[in-house]
Design a protein around this motif. Sequence first.
Motif, PDB file in Angstrom:
ATOM      1  N   ALA A 143     -10.698 -11.491   5.700  1.00 21.05           N
ATOM      2  CA  ALA A 143     -10.396 -10.955   7.032  1.00 21.05           C
ATOM      3  C   ALA A 143     -10.894 -11.867   8.147  1.00 21.05           C
ATOM      4  O   ALA A 143     -10.240 -12.014   9.187  1.00 21.05           O
ATOM      5  CB  ALA A 143     -11.011  -9.559   7.183  1.00 21.05           C
ATOM      6  N   ALA A 144     -12.040 -12.509   7.937  1.00 21.20           N
ATOM      7  CA  ALA A 144     -12.599 -13.378   8.986  1.00 21.20           C
ATOM      8  C   ALA A 144     -11.660 -14.536   9.292  1.00 21.20           C
ATOM      9  O   ALA A 144     -11.555 -14.965  10.442  1.00 21.20           O
ATOM     10  CB  ALA A 144     -13.970 -13.897   8.562  1.00 21.20           C
ATOM     11  N   ARG A 145     -10.975 -15.046   8.273  1.00 22.56           N
ATOM     12  CA  ARG A 145     -10.038 -16.153   8.502  1.00 22.56           C
ATOM     13  C   ARG A 145      -8.894 -15.714   9.413  1.00 22.56           C
ATOM     14  O   ARG A 145      -8.436 -16.476  10.258  1.00 22.56           O
ATOM     15  CB  ARG A 145      -9.456 -16.638   7.171  1.00 22.56           C
ATOM     16  N   ILE A 146      -8.443 -14.490   9.230  1.00 22.92           N
ATOM     17  CA  ILE A 146      -7.346 -13.982  10.058  1.00 22.92           C
ATOM     18  C   ILE A 146      -7.805 -13.843  11.496  1.00 22.92           C
ATOM     19  O   ILE A 146      -7.071 -14.172  12.430  1.00 22.92           O
ATOM     20  CB  ILE A 146      -6.866 -12.621   9.521  1.00 22.92           C
TER      21      ILE A 146
ATOM     22  N   SER B  61     -11.487  -3.532  15.224  1.00 20.27           N
ATOM     23  CA  SER B  61     -11.332  -4.799  15.949  1.00 20.27           C
ATOM     24  C   SER B  61      -9.966  -5.414  15.670  1.00 20.27           C
ATOM     25  O   SER B  61      -9.341  -5.996  16.560  1.00 20.27           O
ATOM     26  CB  SER B  61     -12.446  -5.777  15.562  1.00 20.27           C
ATOM     27  N   PHE B  62      -9.470  -5.272  14.454  1.00 20.62           N
ATOM     28  CA  PHE B  62      -8.128  -5.763  14.131  1.00 20.62           C
ATOM     29  C   PHE B  62      -7.058  -4.881  14.780  1.00 20.62           C
ATOM     30  O   PHE B  62      -6.012  -5.379  15.203  1.00 20.62           O
ATOM     31  CB  PHE B  62      -7.934  -5.812  12.615  1.00 20.62           C
ATOM     32  N   PHE B  63      -7.320  -3.589  14.849  1.00 19.14           N
ATOM     33  CA  PHE B  63      -6.378  -2.680  15.498  1.00 19.14           C
ATOM     34  C   PHE B  63      -6.220  -3.033  16.974  1.00 19.14           C
ATOM     35  O   PHE B  63      -5.106  -3.053  17.509  1.00 19.14           O
ATOM     36  CB  PHE B  63      -6.869  -1.241  15.360  1.00 19.14           C
ATOM     37  N   ARG B  64      -7.334  -3.346  17.632  1.00 22.03           N
ATOM     38  CA  ARG B  64      -7.262  -3.710  19.058  1.00 22.03           C
ATOM     39  C   ARG B  64      -6.494  -5.023  19.245  1.00 22.03           C
ATOM     40  O   ARG B  64      -5.768  -5.193  20.230  1.00 22.03           O
ATOM     41  CB  ARG B  64      -8.674  -3.815  19.637  1.00 22.03           C
ATOM     42  N   ARG B  65      -6.645  -5.932  18.289  1.00 17.73           N
ATOM     43  CA  ARG B  65      -5.877  -7.174  18.366  1.00 17.73           C
ATOM     44  C   ARG B  65      -4.385  -6.898  18.166  1.00 17.73           C
ATOM     45  O   ARG B  65      -3.527  -7.522  18.793  1.00 17.73           O
ATOM     46  CB  ARG B  65      -6.395  -8.153  17.310  1.00 17.73           C
ATOM     47  N   MET B  66      -4.075  -5.945  17.288  1.00 24.71           N
ATOM     48  CA  MET B  66      -2.680  -5.525  17.105  1.00 24.71           C
ATOM     49  C   MET B  66      -2.102  -4.981  18.409  1.00 24.71           C
ATOM     50  O   MET B  66      -0.942  -5.259  18.757  1.00 24.71           O
ATOM     51  CB  MET B  66      -2.594  -4.448  16.021  1.00 24.71           C
TER      52      MET B  66
ATOM     53  N   TYR C   2       1.470 -13.114  12.153  1.00 24.83           N
ATOM     54  CA  TYR C   2       0.084 -12.799  12.521  1.00 24.83           C
ATOM     55  C   TYR C   2      -0.123 -11.292  12.662  1.00 24.83           C
ATOM     56  O   TYR C   2      -1.130 -10.745  12.208  1.00 24.83           O
ATOM     57  CB  TYR C   2      -0.256 -13.509  13.830  1.00 24.83           C
ATOM     58  N   PHE C   3       0.843 -10.607  13.269  1.00 25.46           N
ATOM     59  CA  PHE C   3       0.718  -9.154  13.447  1.00 25.46           C
ATOM     60  C   PHE C   3       0.645  -8.452  12.092  1.00 25.46           C
ATOM     61  O   PHE C   3      -0.160  -7.524  11.903  1.00 25.46           O
ATOM     62  CB  PHE C   3       1.912  -8.620  14.247  1.00 25.46           C
ATOM     63  N   LEU C   4       1.461  -8.876  11.142  1.00 21.52           N
ATOM     64  CA  LEU C   4       1.463  -8.260   9.822  1.00 21.52           C
ATOM     65  C   LEU C   4       0.133  -8.492   9.103  1.00 21.52           C
ATOM     66  O   LEU C   4      -0.367  -7.614   8.397  1.00 21.52           O
ATOM     67  CB  LEU C   4       2.614  -8.825   8.986  1.00 21.52           C
ATOM     68  N   LEU C   5      -0.451  -9.671   9.290  1.00 26.34           N
ATOM     69  CA  LEU C   5      -1.764  -9.937   8.704  1.00 26.34           C
ATOM     70  C   LEU C   5      -2.845  -9.075   9.349  1.00 26.34           C
ATOM     71  O   LEU C   5      -3.755  -8.591   8.671  1.00 26.34           O
ATOM     72  CB  LEU C   5      -2.110 -11.415   8.855  1.00 26.34           C
ATOM     73  N   LEU C   6      -2.756  -8.886  10.663  1.00 28.29           N
ATOM     74  CA  LEU C   6      -3.713  -8.017  11.356  1.00 28.29           C
ATOM     75  C   LEU C   6      -3.632  -6.599  10.804  1.00 28.29           C
ATOM     76  O   LEU C   6      -4.653  -5.941  10.564  1.00 28.29           O
ATOM     77  CB  LEU C   6      -3.431  -8.006  12.857  1.00 28.29           C
ATOM     78  N   HIS C   7      -2.413  -6.109  10.587  1.00 32.16           N
ATOM     79  CA  HIS C   7      -2.235  -4.760  10.050  1.00 32.16           C
ATOM     80  C   HIS C   7      -2.812  -4.662   8.640  1.00 32.16           C
ATOM     81  O   HIS C   7      -3.520  -3.699   8.308  1.00 32.16           O
ATOM     82  CB  HIS C   7      -0.747  -4.396  10.030  1.00 32.16           C
ATOM     83  N   ALA C   8      -2.535  -5.660   7.810  1.00 31.22           N
ATOM     84  CA  ALA C   8      -3.060  -5.645   6.446  1.00 31.22           C
ATOM     85  C   ALA C   8      -4.589  -5.662   6.444  1.00 31.22           C
ATOM     86  O   ALA C   8      -5.227  -4.976   5.633  1.00 31.22           O
ATOM     87  CB  ALA C   8      -2.516  -6.842   5.664  1.00 31.22           C
ATOM     88  N   ALA C   9      -5.185  -6.432   7.363  1.00 33.73           N
ATOM     89  CA  ALA C   9      -6.650  -6.476   7.454  1.00 33.73           C
ATOM     90  C   ALA C   9      -7.200  -5.123   7.892  1.00 33.73           C
ATOM     91  O   ALA C   9      -8.201  -4.636   7.339  1.00 33.73           O
ATOM     92  CB  ALA C   9      -7.077  -7.564   8.433  1.00 33.73           C
ATOM     93  N   ALA C  10      -6.565  -4.499   8.885  1.00 35.15           N
ATOM     94  CA  ALA C  10      -7.023  -3.192   9.358  1.00 35.15           C
ATOM     95  C   ALA C  10      -6.932  -2.147   8.250  1.00 35.15           C
ATOM     96  O   ALA C  10      -7.858  -1.338   8.054  1.00 35.15           O
ATOM     97  CB  ALA C  10      -6.198  -2.756  10.572  1.00 35.15           C
TER      98      ALA C  10
ATOM     99  N   GLU D 238       6.429  -3.075  15.076  1.00 35.41           N
ATOM    100  CA  GLU D 238       5.005  -3.126  15.390  1.00 35.41           C
ATOM    101  C   GLU D 238       4.470  -1.751  15.780  1.00 35.41           C
ATOM    102  O   GLU D 238       3.335  -1.397  15.437  1.00 35.41           O
ATOM    103  CB  GLU D 238       4.769  -4.146  16.500  1.00 35.41           C
ATOM    104  N   ALA D 239       5.259  -0.957  16.516  1.00 35.13           N
ATOM    105  CA  ALA D 239       4.826   0.396  16.874  1.00 35.13           C
ATOM    106  C   ALA D 239       4.632   1.245  15.623  1.00 35.13           C
ATOM    107  O   ALA D 239       3.681   2.041  15.536  1.00 35.13           O
ATOM    108  CB  ALA D 239       5.843   1.044  17.811  1.00 35.13           C
ATOM    109  N   ALA D 240       5.524   1.081  14.630  1.00 38.78           N
ATOM    110  CA  ALA D 240       5.391   1.820  13.377  1.00 38.78           C
ATOM    111  C   ALA D 240       4.112   1.411  12.638  1.00 38.78           C
ATOM    112  O   ALA D 240       3.380   2.259  12.109  1.00 38.78           O
ATOM    113  CB  ALA D 240       6.617   1.581  12.496  1.00 38.78           C
ATOM    114  N   PHE D 241       3.800   0.111  12.612  1.00 36.33           N
ATOM    115  CA  PHE D 241       2.578  -0.358  11.968  1.00 36.33           C
ATOM    116  C   PHE D 241       1.337   0.135  12.715  1.00 36.33           C
ATOM    117  O   PHE D 241       0.314   0.444  12.103  1.00 36.33           O
ATOM    118  CB  PHE D 241       2.578  -1.885  11.893  1.00 36.33           C
ATOM    119  N   LEU D 242       1.410   0.193  14.038  1.00 36.58           N
ATOM    120  CA  LEU D 242       0.280   0.702  14.822  1.00 36.58           C
ATOM    121  C   LEU D 242       0.041   2.182  14.534  1.00 36.58           C
ATOM    122  O   LEU D 242      -1.113   2.628  14.462  1.00 36.58           O
ATOM    123  CB  LEU D 242       0.531   0.472  16.312  1.00 36.58           C
TER     124      LEU D 242
END
Length: 298
Positions: free
Chosen positions: A103-106, A139-144, A117-125, A160-164
Amino acid sequence: MQRSIVKDRLEARAFMLRVYNVVGVAKTSVAAVSVVCFVACCFAFGAPDGVLRAELVAPVLLACIAFQAVALFLLSAAESKAAASAIAVLDKDCDPVSFAKDAARIRRHRPSVGPAYFLLLHAAAVSLACLGRFEEAGSFFRRMEIEFLGERNGAERIREAAFLCDAARRLRDPDGLERYRSFLVGLLRDGRAGEDASRARRLVEAADERERLEAAGDAAGLVSLCEAQIASLREWDVRERVELEFARAEQLEALGDLAGASEGYAYAVERGGSLPCAREARARLEGMAAQTARGGAS
Protein backbone atom coordinates in the motif's frame (compact mmCIF):
# COMPACT_ATOMS: atom_id res chain seq x y z
CA MET A 1 2.54 -27.44 -5.08
CA GLN A 2 -0.61 -25.29 -5.25
CA ARG A 3 0.68 -23.06 -2.46
CA SER A 4 3.95 -22.58 -4.36
CA ILE A 5 2.04 -21.57 -7.52
CA VAL A 6 -0.02 -19.04 -5.58
CA LYS A 7 3.13 -17.64 -3.94
CA ASP A 8 4.84 -17.26 -7.31
CA ARG A 9 1.77 -15.52 -8.73
CA LEU A 10 1.60 -13.11 -5.80
CA GLU A 11 5.30 -12.29 -6.10
CA ALA A 12 4.87 -11.68 -9.83
CA ARG A 13 1.98 -9.31 -9.20
CA ALA A 14 3.91 -7.48 -6.49
CA PHE A 15 6.65 -7.03 -9.09
CA MET A 16 4.04 -5.65 -11.53
CA LEU A 17 3.08 -3.05 -8.93
CA ARG A 18 6.69 -1.92 -8.83
CA VAL A 19 6.65 -1.83 -12.64
CA TYR A 20 3.54 0.35 -12.43
CA ASN A 21 5.39 2.88 -10.28
CA VAL A 22 8.40 2.92 -12.63
CA VAL A 23 6.14 3.41 -15.64
CA GLY A 24 4.45 6.34 -13.92
CA VAL A 25 7.82 8.03 -13.42
CA ALA A 26 8.74 7.29 -17.05
CA LYS A 27 5.51 8.91 -18.28
CA THR A 28 6.23 12.03 -16.28
CA SER A 29 9.81 12.12 -17.61
CA VAL A 30 8.66 11.80 -21.21
CA ALA A 31 6.22 14.67 -20.75
CA ALA A 32 8.94 16.82 -19.12
CA VAL A 33 11.43 16.14 -21.91
CA SER A 34 8.81 17.02 -24.52
CA VAL A 35 8.05 20.31 -22.79
CA VAL A 36 11.75 21.20 -22.68
CA CYS A 37 12.11 20.43 -26.39
CA PHE A 38 9.06 22.53 -27.20
CA VAL A 39 10.36 25.51 -25.22
CA ALA A 40 13.75 25.21 -26.90
CA CYS A 41 12.10 25.20 -30.31
CA CYS A 42 10.10 28.31 -29.42
CA PHE A 43 13.30 30.15 -28.50
CA ALA A 44 14.85 29.08 -31.78
CA PHE A 45 11.90 30.47 -33.73
CA GLY A 46 12.12 33.73 -31.80
CA ALA A 47 15.83 34.28 -32.47
CA PRO A 48 16.92 36.91 -35.08
CA ASP A 49 17.67 34.22 -37.64
CA GLY A 50 14.61 32.22 -36.64
CA VAL A 51 13.37 31.95 -40.21
CA LEU A 52 16.51 30.10 -41.18
CA ARG A 53 16.41 27.94 -38.09
CA ALA A 54 12.77 27.04 -38.69
CA GLU A 55 13.76 24.63 -41.42
CA LEU A 56 15.93 22.78 -38.94
CA VAL A 57 13.74 23.12 -35.85
CA ALA A 58 10.36 22.17 -37.35
CA PRO A 59 11.32 18.52 -38.07
CA VAL A 60 12.80 18.21 -34.57
CA LEU A 61 9.63 19.61 -33.02
CA LEU A 62 7.43 17.26 -35.03
CA ALA A 63 9.65 14.33 -34.06
CA CYS A 64 9.33 15.28 -30.38
CA ILE A 65 5.53 15.46 -30.63
CA ALA A 66 5.37 12.08 -32.38
CA PHE A 67 7.74 10.55 -29.82
CA GLN A 68 5.67 11.84 -26.91
CA ALA A 69 2.42 10.54 -28.40
CA VAL A 70 3.80 7.05 -29.06
CA ALA A 71 5.69 6.85 -25.76
CA LEU A 72 2.72 7.94 -23.66
CA PHE A 73 0.42 5.49 -25.47
CA LEU A 74 2.77 2.57 -24.86
CA LEU A 75 3.49 3.58 -21.27
CA SER A 76 -0.22 4.04 -20.51
CA ALA A 77 -0.92 0.54 -21.84
CA ALA A 78 1.91 -0.87 -19.71
CA GLU A 79 0.67 1.05 -16.67
CA SER A 80 -2.88 -0.29 -17.02
CA LYS A 81 -1.67 -3.86 -17.46
CA ALA A 82 0.64 -3.64 -14.44
CA ALA A 83 -2.12 -2.13 -12.28
CA ALA A 84 -4.63 -4.81 -13.34
CA SER A 85 -2.14 -7.55 -12.50
CA ALA A 86 -1.47 -6.03 -9.08
CA ILE A 87 -5.19 -5.57 -8.31
CA ALA A 88 -5.77 -9.23 -9.18
CA VAL A 89 -4.00 -10.10 -5.91
CA LEU A 90 -7.13 -8.79 -4.19
CA ASP A 91 -9.90 -9.45 -6.70
CA LYS A 92 -8.83 -12.87 -8.02
CA ASP A 93 -6.55 -14.28 -5.32
CA CYS A 94 -8.62 -12.73 -2.51
CA ASP A 95 -5.50 -11.82 -0.56
CA PRO A 96 -5.87 -8.41 1.11
CA VAL A 97 -2.96 -9.22 3.42
CA SER A 98 -0.50 -9.42 0.53
CA PHE A 99 -1.94 -6.39 -1.25
CA ALA A 100 -1.85 -4.26 1.90
CA LYS A 101 1.90 -4.85 2.20
CA ASP A 102 2.39 -2.79 -0.98
CA ALA A 103 0.00 0.00 0.00
CA ALA A 104 2.84 2.43 0.77
CA ARG A 105 4.09 2.16 -2.82
CA ILE A 106 0.68 3.19 -4.12
CA ARG A 107 0.54 6.20 -1.80
CA ARG A 108 3.92 7.43 -3.04
CA HIS A 109 3.02 7.08 -6.70
CA ARG A 110 1.72 10.13 -8.59
CA PRO A 111 0.84 9.13 -12.16
CA SER A 112 0.52 11.67 -14.96
CA VAL A 113 -2.65 10.35 -16.60
CA GLY A 114 -4.95 7.34 -16.64
CA PRO A 115 -7.59 5.71 -14.40
CA ALA A 116 -5.34 2.91 -13.10
CA TYR A 117 -4.28 4.92 -10.04
CA PHE A 118 -7.88 5.28 -8.83
CA LEU A 119 -8.43 1.52 -9.07
CA LEU A 120 -5.27 0.88 -7.06
CA LEU A 121 -6.41 3.37 -4.41
CA HIS A 122 -9.73 1.52 -4.14
CA ALA A 123 -8.00 -1.86 -3.86
CA ALA A 124 -5.73 -0.48 -1.11
CA ALA A 125 -8.69 0.96 0.81
CA VAL A 126 -10.61 -2.33 0.56
CA SER A 127 -7.58 -4.42 1.60
CA LEU A 128 -6.84 -2.28 4.65
CA ALA A 129 -10.52 -2.17 5.65
CA CYS A 130 -10.64 -5.97 5.46
CA LEU A 131 -7.76 -6.05 7.95
CA GLY A 132 -9.50 -3.59 10.27
CA ARG A 133 -6.94 -0.83 9.57
CA PHE A 134 -9.63 1.79 9.00
CA GLU A 135 -7.49 4.86 9.63
CA GLU A 136 -5.02 3.85 6.93
CA ALA A 137 -7.87 2.86 4.62
CA GLY A 138 -9.41 6.29 5.19
CA SER A 139 -6.28 8.01 3.83
CA PHE A 140 -6.69 6.12 0.55
CA PHE A 141 -10.41 6.91 0.52
CA ARG A 142 -9.66 10.63 0.81
CA ARG A 143 -7.22 10.33 -2.08
CA MET A 144 -9.97 8.62 -4.09
CA GLU A 145 -12.22 11.60 -3.38
CA ILE A 146 -9.58 14.01 -4.72
CA GLU A 147 -9.18 11.95 -7.89
CA PHE A 148 -12.97 11.83 -8.33
CA LEU A 149 -13.32 15.60 -8.05
CA GLY A 150 -10.69 16.06 -10.76
CA GLU A 151 -12.26 13.56 -13.17
CA ARG A 152 -14.15 15.08 -16.11
CA ASN A 153 -14.98 12.00 -18.18
CA GLY A 154 -18.63 11.08 -17.56
CA ALA A 155 -18.19 7.30 -17.84
CA GLU A 156 -15.18 7.37 -15.50
CA ARG A 157 -17.10 9.48 -12.96
CA ILE A 158 -19.86 6.85 -12.88
CA ARG A 159 -17.37 4.06 -12.27
CA GLU A 160 -15.44 6.04 -9.66
CA ALA A 161 -18.64 7.02 -7.80
CA ALA A 162 -19.58 3.33 -7.62
CA PHE A 163 -16.14 2.44 -6.22
CA LEU A 164 -16.40 5.28 -3.68
CA CYS A 165 -19.77 3.91 -2.51
CA ASP A 166 -18.19 0.49 -2.06
CA ALA A 167 -15.21 1.91 -0.14
CA ALA A 168 -17.44 4.06 2.10
CA ARG A 169 -19.59 1.03 2.96
CA ARG A 170 -16.51 -1.00 3.92
CA LEU A 171 -15.16 1.90 5.97
CA ARG A 172 -18.51 2.10 7.78
CA ASP A 173 -18.89 5.73 6.69
CA PRO A 174 -22.65 6.33 6.26
CA ASP A 175 -22.18 10.00 5.35
CA GLY A 176 -19.68 9.18 2.63
CA LEU A 177 -21.88 6.36 1.35
CA GLU A 178 -24.91 8.62 1.07
CA ARG A 179 -22.87 11.42 -0.52
CA TYR A 180 -21.46 9.29 -3.32
CA ARG A 181 -24.64 7.32 -3.74
CA SER A 182 -26.36 10.66 -4.45
CA PHE A 183 -23.58 11.52 -6.91
CA LEU A 184 -24.03 8.17 -8.62
CA VAL A 185 -27.81 8.42 -8.85
CA GLY A 186 -27.46 11.92 -10.34
CA LEU A 187 -24.94 10.73 -12.93
CA LEU A 188 -27.14 7.80 -13.89
CA ARG A 189 -30.12 10.11 -14.38
CA ASP A 190 -28.28 11.52 -17.40
CA GLY A 191 -29.17 8.27 -19.15
CA ARG A 192 -25.60 7.31 -19.96
CA ALA A 193 -25.12 3.94 -21.61
CA GLY A 194 -22.23 1.53 -21.49
CA GLU A 195 -21.12 -1.40 -19.36
CA ASP A 196 -19.93 0.73 -16.44
CA ALA A 197 -23.21 2.66 -16.28
CA SER A 198 -25.28 -0.54 -16.44
CA ARG A 199 -23.14 -2.19 -13.76
CA ALA A 200 -23.32 0.88 -11.51
CA ARG A 201 -27.10 1.03 -11.94
CA ARG A 202 -27.41 -2.62 -10.89
CA LEU A 203 -25.25 -1.93 -7.83
CA VAL A 204 -27.48 0.96 -6.74
CA GLU A 205 -30.65 -1.06 -7.27
CA ALA A 206 -29.19 -4.06 -5.40
CA ALA A 207 -28.11 -1.86 -2.47
CA ASP A 208 -31.59 -0.34 -2.22
CA GLU A 209 -33.20 -3.77 -2.38
CA ARG A 210 -30.79 -5.14 0.24
CA GLU A 211 -31.66 -2.31 2.65
CA ARG A 212 -35.37 -2.97 2.16
CA LEU A 213 -35.04 -6.72 2.68
CA GLU A 214 -32.80 -6.35 5.74
CA ALA A 215 -35.24 -3.89 7.30
CA ALA A 216 -38.07 -6.36 6.68
CA GLY A 217 -36.02 -9.32 7.98
CA ASP A 218 -36.68 -11.17 4.72
CA ALA A 219 -34.00 -13.86 4.69
CA ALA A 220 -35.49 -15.65 1.68
CA GLY A 221 -35.52 -12.40 -0.28
CA LEU A 222 -31.89 -11.77 0.61
CA VAL A 223 -30.95 -15.25 -0.62
CA SER A 224 -32.66 -14.55 -3.96
CA LEU A 225 -30.92 -11.17 -4.22
CA CYS A 226 -27.49 -12.72 -3.57
CA GLU A 227 -28.15 -15.41 -6.16
CA ALA A 228 -29.15 -12.80 -8.75
CA GLN A 229 -26.00 -10.80 -8.06
CA ILE A 230 -23.81 -13.90 -8.27
CA ALA A 231 -25.34 -14.75 -11.64
CA SER A 232 -24.40 -11.28 -12.99
CA LEU A 233 -20.74 -11.47 -11.95
CA ARG A 234 -17.90 -11.81 -14.42
CA GLU A 235 -15.49 -14.72 -14.28
CA TRP A 236 -12.73 -12.66 -12.67
CA ASP A 237 -14.94 -11.17 -9.91
CA VAL A 238 -13.83 -13.85 -7.45
CA ARG A 239 -13.72 -11.62 -4.37
CA GLU A 240 -17.24 -10.32 -4.96
CA ARG A 241 -18.53 -13.85 -5.44
CA VAL A 242 -16.88 -15.06 -2.24
CA GLU A 243 -18.48 -12.23 -0.28
CA LEU A 244 -21.90 -12.85 -1.86
CA GLU A 245 -21.67 -16.63 -1.31
CA PHE A 246 -20.90 -15.99 2.35
CA ALA A 247 -23.82 -13.54 2.69
CA ARG A 248 -26.13 -16.05 0.99
CA ALA A 249 -24.93 -18.85 3.28
CA GLU A 250 -25.65 -16.73 6.37
CA GLN A 251 -29.24 -16.27 5.29
CA LEU A 252 -29.63 -19.95 4.39
CA GLU A 253 -28.36 -20.89 7.84
CA ALA A 254 -30.91 -18.54 9.38
CA LEU A 255 -33.62 -20.30 7.34
CA GLY A 256 -32.44 -23.70 8.59
CA ASP A 257 -31.01 -24.85 5.25
CA LEU A 258 -27.74 -26.14 6.68
CA ALA A 259 -26.78 -28.07 3.55
CA GLY A 260 -27.07 -24.95 1.39
CA ALA A 261 -25.28 -22.88 4.00
CA SER A 262 -22.43 -25.41 4.20
CA GLU A 263 -22.00 -25.25 0.44
CA GLY A 264 -21.72 -21.44 0.49
CA TYR A 265 -19.35 -21.43 3.47
CA ALA A 266 -17.19 -24.10 1.81
CA TYR A 267 -16.87 -21.96 -1.32
CA ALA A 268 -15.84 -18.97 0.79
CA VAL A 269 -13.20 -21.05 2.57
CA GLU A 270 -11.87 -22.58 -0.65
CA ARG A 271 -11.65 -19.37 -2.69
CA GLY A 272 -11.62 -16.65 -0.03
CA GLY A 273 -7.89 -16.56 0.70
CA SER A 274 -7.22 -14.14 3.56
CA LEU A 275 -10.59 -12.36 3.36
CA PRO A 276 -12.31 -11.96 6.75
CA CYS A 277 -15.44 -13.74 5.49
CA ALA A 278 -13.30 -16.79 4.63
CA ARG A 279 -12.09 -17.02 8.23
CA GLU A 280 -15.64 -16.55 9.49
CA ALA A 281 -16.92 -19.20 7.07
CA ARG A 282 -14.34 -21.68 8.38
CA ALA A 283 -15.47 -20.98 11.94
CA ARG A 284 -19.13 -21.47 10.92
CA LEU A 285 -18.35 -24.80 9.26
CA GLU A 286 -16.45 -25.98 12.32
CA GLY A 287 -19.36 -24.94 14.54
CA MET A 288 -21.88 -26.74 12.35
CA ALA A 289 -19.68 -29.87 12.31
CA ALA A 290 -19.37 -29.79 16.10
CA GLN A 291 -23.12 -29.37 16.45
CA THR A 292 -23.73 -32.31 14.12
CA ALA A 293 -21.25 -34.44 16.10
CA ARG A 294 -23.01 -33.61 19.37
CA GLY A 295 -26.35 -34.46 17.81
CA GLY A 296 -25.00 -37.80 16.55
CA ALA A 297 -23.52 -38.63 19.94
CA SER A 298 -26.80 -38.03 21.68
